[in-house]
Design an enzyme around this catalytic site. Structure first.
Site, mmCIF file in Angstrom:
data_model
loop_
_atom_site.group_PDB
_atom_site.id
_atom_site.type_symbol
_atom_site.label_atom_id
_atom_site.label_comp_id
_atom_site.label_asym_id
_atom_site.label_seq_id
_atom_site.Cartn_x
_atom_site.Cartn_y
_atom_site.Cartn_z
ATOM 1 C CB CYS A 60 35.730 22.484 2.819
ATOM 2 S SG CYS A 60 34.287 22.950 1.880
ATOM 3 C CE LYS A 109 43.505 32.204 18.951
ATOM 4 N NZ LYS A 109 44.479 31.127 18.843
ATOM 5 C CG ASP A 110 46.493 38.108 13.858
ATOM 6 O OD1 ASP A 110 46.954 37.791 14.974
ATOM 7 O OD2 ASP A 110 46.905 37.627 12.791
ATOM 8 C CD GLU A 169 31.171 29.657 6.135
ATOM 9 O OE1 GLU A 169 31.184 28.585 6.788
ATOM 10 O OE2 GLU A 169 30.459 30.625 6.480
HETATM 11 N N1 NAD Z 1 33.997 25.605 4.680
HETATM 12 C C1 NAD Z 1 34.215 25.952 3.432
HETATM 13 O O1 NAD Z 1 33.343 26.464 2.731
HETATM 14 C C2 NAD Z 1 35.561 25.706 2.822
HETATM 15 C C3 NAD Z 1 35.705 25.763 1.437
HETATM 16 C C4 NAD Z 1 36.971 25.523 0.888
HETATM 17 C C5 NAD Z 1 38.039 25.209 1.703
HETATM 18 N N2 NAD Z 1 37.869 25.137 3.037
HETATM 19 C C6 NAD Z 1 38.965 24.772 3.925
HETATM 20 O O2 NAD Z 1 40.170 25.358 3.448
HETATM 21 C C7 NAD Z 1 41.287 24.549 3.742
HETATM 22 C C8 NAD Z 1 42.053 24.286 2.477
HETATM 23 O O3 NAD Z 1 42.399 25.458 1.831
HETATM 24 P P1 NAD Z 1 43.867 26.092 1.988
HETATM 25 O O4 NAD Z 1 44.883 25.013 2.099
HETATM 26 O O5 NAD Z 1 43.999 27.094 0.901
HETATM 27 O O6 NAD Z 1 43.715 26.787 3.400
HETATM 28 P P2 NAD Z 1 44.745 27.739 4.163
HETATM 29 O O7 NAD Z 1 44.145 28.087 5.462
HETATM 30 O O8 NAD Z 1 46.112 27.186 4.144
HETATM 31 O O9 NAD Z 1 44.801 29.044 3.229
HETATM 32 C C9 NAD Z 1 43.657 29.820 2.996
HETATM 33 C C10 NAD Z 1 44.096 31.228 2.699
HETATM 34 O O10 NAD Z 1 44.723 31.750 3.857
HETATM 35 C C11 NAD Z 1 46.011 32.237 3.522
HETATM 36 N N3 NAD Z 1 46.900 32.070 4.670
HETATM 37 C C12 NAD Z 1 47.590 30.976 5.035
HETATM 38 N N4 NAD Z 1 48.302 31.224 6.152
HETATM 39 C C13 NAD Z 1 48.054 32.500 6.494
HETATM 40 C C14 NAD Z 1 48.486 33.337 7.548
HETATM 41 N N5 NAD Z 1 49.343 32.919 8.483
HETATM 42 N N6 NAD Z 1 48.019 34.590 7.593
HETATM 43 C C15 NAD Z 1 47.159 35.036 6.654
HETATM 44 N N7 NAD Z 1 46.710 34.290 5.638
HETATM 45 C C16 NAD Z 1 47.148 33.038 5.556
HETATM 46 C C17 NAD Z 1 46.418 31.426 2.314
HETATM 47 O O11 NAD Z 1 47.441 32.066 1.573
HETATM 48 C C18 NAD Z 1 45.121 31.329 1.573
HETATM 49 O O12 NAD Z 1 44.885 32.492 0.828
HETATM 50 C C19 NAD Z 1 40.704 23.282 4.347
HETATM 51 O O13 NAD Z 1 40.798 23.353 5.746
HETATM 52 C C20 NAD Z 1 39.260 23.304 3.889
HETATM 53 O O14 NAD Z 1 38.397 22.558 4.705
HETATM 54 C C21 NAD Z 1 36.660 25.390 3.607
HETATM 55 N N1 LIG Z 2 30.623 23.349 -2.843
HETATM 56 C C1 LIG Z 2 31.509 22.354 -2.328
HETATM 57 C C2 LIG Z 2 32.235 22.768 -1.070
HETATM 58 C C3 LIG Z 2 33.367 23.668 -1.252
HETATM 59 C C4 LIG Z 2 34.498 23.330 -0.327
HETATM 60 O O1 LIG Z 2 35.615 23.102 -0.710
HETATM 61 C C5 LIG Z 2 30.822 21.036 -2.073
HETATM 62 O O2 LIG Z 2 29.822 20.943 -1.365
HETATM 63 O O3 LIG Z 2 31.330 20.068 -2.571
#
Ligand code: NAD
Ligand code: A1AUG
Length: 547
Positions: A332, A280-281, A298
């Site tokens: 994730c 959105k930003d 992701e």
């Molecule tokens: N689909 C994938 O491949 C994948 C892989 C790893 C993690 N994840 C997801 O990530 C999440 C866990 O990771 P997390 O706790 O680090 O996520 P998070 O969304 O809290 O943080 C991710 C990143 O965003 C930044 N961030 C947080 N708030 C922000 C804001 N208001 N503005 C800008 N940046 C901001 C954080 O500092 C960090 O660098 C889970 O939801 C997990 O499912 C997804």
């Molecule tokens: N490569 C990882 C997914 C990363 C998400 O946190 C898995 O499939 O376990």
């Protein structure tokens, strides 16, 4: 001086980094133990921002606590302020032309060298930082900081080579058509999560491999391991300015970056909530930008195991324990909702699952027999405990676990909840902790259950189907086509391997650009078609213009 191109080089054969087993008495276990002990002796570390290859110490310090021992911290890091972020963006833009113009073979060599540094010289240091800072046990750190990061870098080189070789299939007589994969105009912003050191490295390496320069804001909870990754890139030969390391207050740093006219792409991994906010930003600034920024993200998941009455019991139990509880459910892809046929539930699954979960040892990740370590921090701990409470209020029965201990570290007991309501809160929302909710369906309700699995959550990341009947597998695979971007048959829903299962999900789980595949590189290039004419034109008239 122009760089001559005197050959068409081929990158070395690429294979997955072999995983080391860390069994008792092994050389690798000893080496990792020493690296952890050394890091424990030296901590806390001081981490600067890095702009144009130079450390920047803003004096505004924040801490990365050790989740298993929160009275101590792994590092203090200098948070990027407005001037630092501005310098990082300016430097990235200034470094772009030379980086993009570097012959592909040289860019490739830098990242292949980085991969060797990860898998060799810095393997145990990077794993130790991931264990202490992000709470992974040895095996989880090996999967992530050693194997997956190495694979991302090596396979990335292979995929870019393949991408560059995709050229127009036809040339009209007297001409030659070429496709050039330009880097994006501007700079890329990478925002990485805490839970995989490899993802931080990959979020910057992917755009950089194809000639982009990148401003990188790591997760506060993974600062030290990500700093080591940055230093590895530097040692491998990534020139100053190509990757700018700017840890800092997430919202402020991001607001400044997204307001910049040269912002060209976001490479994000993290929660759905944050990605939607950033989307959105970006939309709000669309008139500011020179082009249309690419948004690659992701995000979260609510991943399922669906167990058919024909499934092999023992396999389904063991895969479930790993899928739900490895790394405390903080992948994730972690399993968090399970649907099982009542005949199987009552003929051993329940008993075996609870027996195995009761055996899981919880504690500091550097103690070898602990399967479950701490969750990442205070907000995560409180959120997970509150979800267990919400599940109970919604009528869920806690079969095992259900509590935590945050006195020294953020430890949550592996928790299994039985629900009669398949749309209750812990069957639907992402928790990101060691909590598994189970719904038992009547064997005859298989098709109704497929509908439930498909429609219960907003996410579409990973899922696994356990069945020995092929017809059941086929029905599920058809009905659940959009319920998961990564689907597994008779195998847990975590553990995607680069080069084997390209990773990512759709719906609210992300843009599904498939990390660890060639597809993702398309998002960070803007192709230019070039046609060269060899023969010239005498007459502009066409035969159809003639009498
Ligand atoms: N689909 C994938 O491949 C994948 C892989 C790893 C993690 N994840 C997801 O990530 C999440 C866990 O990771 P997390 O706790 O680090 O996520 P998070 O969304 O809290 O943080 C991710 C990143 O965003 C930044 N961030 C947080 N708030 C922000 C804001 N208001 N503005 C800008 N940046 C901001 C954080 O500092 C960090 O660098 C889970 O939801 C997990 O499912 C997804
Ligand atoms: N490569 C990882 C997914 C990363 C998400 O946190 C898995 O499939 O376990």
């Amino acid at each position: 001086m122009a760089t001559p191109q005197l050959a068409s080089f081929k990158v070395p054969e690429i294979a997955n980094e072999p995983m080391r087993p860390y069994g008792p008495g092994s050389a690798e276990r000893k080496a990792l133990q020493e690296a952890v002990a050394q890091m424990e002796k030296e901590l806390p570390f001081e981490v600067p921002c890095i702009v144009n290859g130079k450390p920047v110490k803003t004096g505004k310090l924040a801490k990365q606590p050790i989740p298993a021992d929160h009275a101590n911290h792994l590092c203090s890091y200098h948070e990027a302020d407005e001037a630092t972020v501005a310098a990082a963006i300016d430097g990235a833009l200034a470094a772009k032309a030379e980086w993009e113009a570097m012959p592909w073979n040289d860019r490739a060599a830098i990242f292949l060298k980085a991969a060797d540094l990860v898998s060799g010289k810095y393997r145990y240091k990077l794993m130790a930082a991931t264990m202490l800072g992000q709470g992974k046990n040895a095996w989880q750190a090996e999967i992530d900081a050693a194997a997956e990061l190495t694979d991302f870098l090596r396979f990335g080189v292979k995929y870019v080579e393949e991408l560059y070789s995709i050229q127009p299939p036809k040339n009209a007589a007297g001409s030659w058509n070429r496709l050039e994969y330009r880097a994006l105009e501007g700079f890329v912003y990478a925002v990485s999560p805490f839970n995989f050191t490899a993802i931080g490295g990959n979020l910057v390496a992917t755009p950089a491999l194809v000639g982009n320069t990148v401003v990188w804001k790591p997760s506060p909870a993974a600062t030290y391991s990500n700093y080591i990754v940055y230093k590895i890139f530097e040692e491998a030969g990534v020139p100053p300015g190509v990757i700018q390391f700017v840890p800092g207050p997430p919202a402020e740093v991001t607001a400044q970056v997204l307001a910049h006219p040269s912002f060209a792409a976001l490479h994000f991994t993290g929660s759905t909530f944050v990605f939607k906010k950033l989307w959105k930003d970006v939309a709000a600034h669309i008139d500011t930008y020179r082009g249309y920024p690419r948004l690659v993200g992701e995000t979260g998941g609510k991943n399922f195991h669906l167990i058919h009455k024909s499934a092999e019991l023992r396999n389904a139990v063991s895969q479930t324990v790993r899928g739900a509880f490895e790394y405390q459910g903080q992948k994730c892809s972690a399993l968090s909702r399970l649907y099982i046929a009542s005949s199987l539930w009552n003929s051993g699954f329940k008993e075996q699952l609870l027996t195995e979960v009761a055996k899981l040892k919880v504690g500091a990740p550097q103690e070898w027999t602990n399967f479950i370590g701490p969750v990442i921090g205070r907000p995560a701990y409180d959120k997970i405990i509150s979800y267990i409470q919400k599940a109970k209020e919604a009528g869920g029965e806690v079969l095992i676990g259900g509590s935590g201990d945050d006195s020294k570290g953020y430890f949550v007991q592996p928790t299994v909840i039985l629900t009669k309501d398949p749309k209750s809160v812990t069957m639907v929302e992402e928790i990101f902790g060691p909590v598994l909710t189970i719904f038992v369906y009547e064997d005859n309700d298989w098709e109704k259950t497929l509908e439930l699995v498909d429609s219960s959550s907003q996410y579409g990341l990973t899922g696994a189907i356990f069945a020995t009947e092929r017809k059941a597998l086929l029905q599920a695979t058809n009905k659940l086509r959009n319920a998961a971007g990564n689907v597994y048959y008779n195998e847990k829903c975590t553990g995607a391997v680069v080069g084997q299962q390209p990773f990512g999900g759709a719906r609210a789980s992300g843009t599904n650009d498939k990390a660890g595949s060639m597809a993702i590189f398309y998002r960070f290039v803007s192709a230019r078609s070039i046609k060269e004419n060899f023969v010239g034109l005498e007459d502009y008239l066409y035969p159809s213009n003639l009498q």
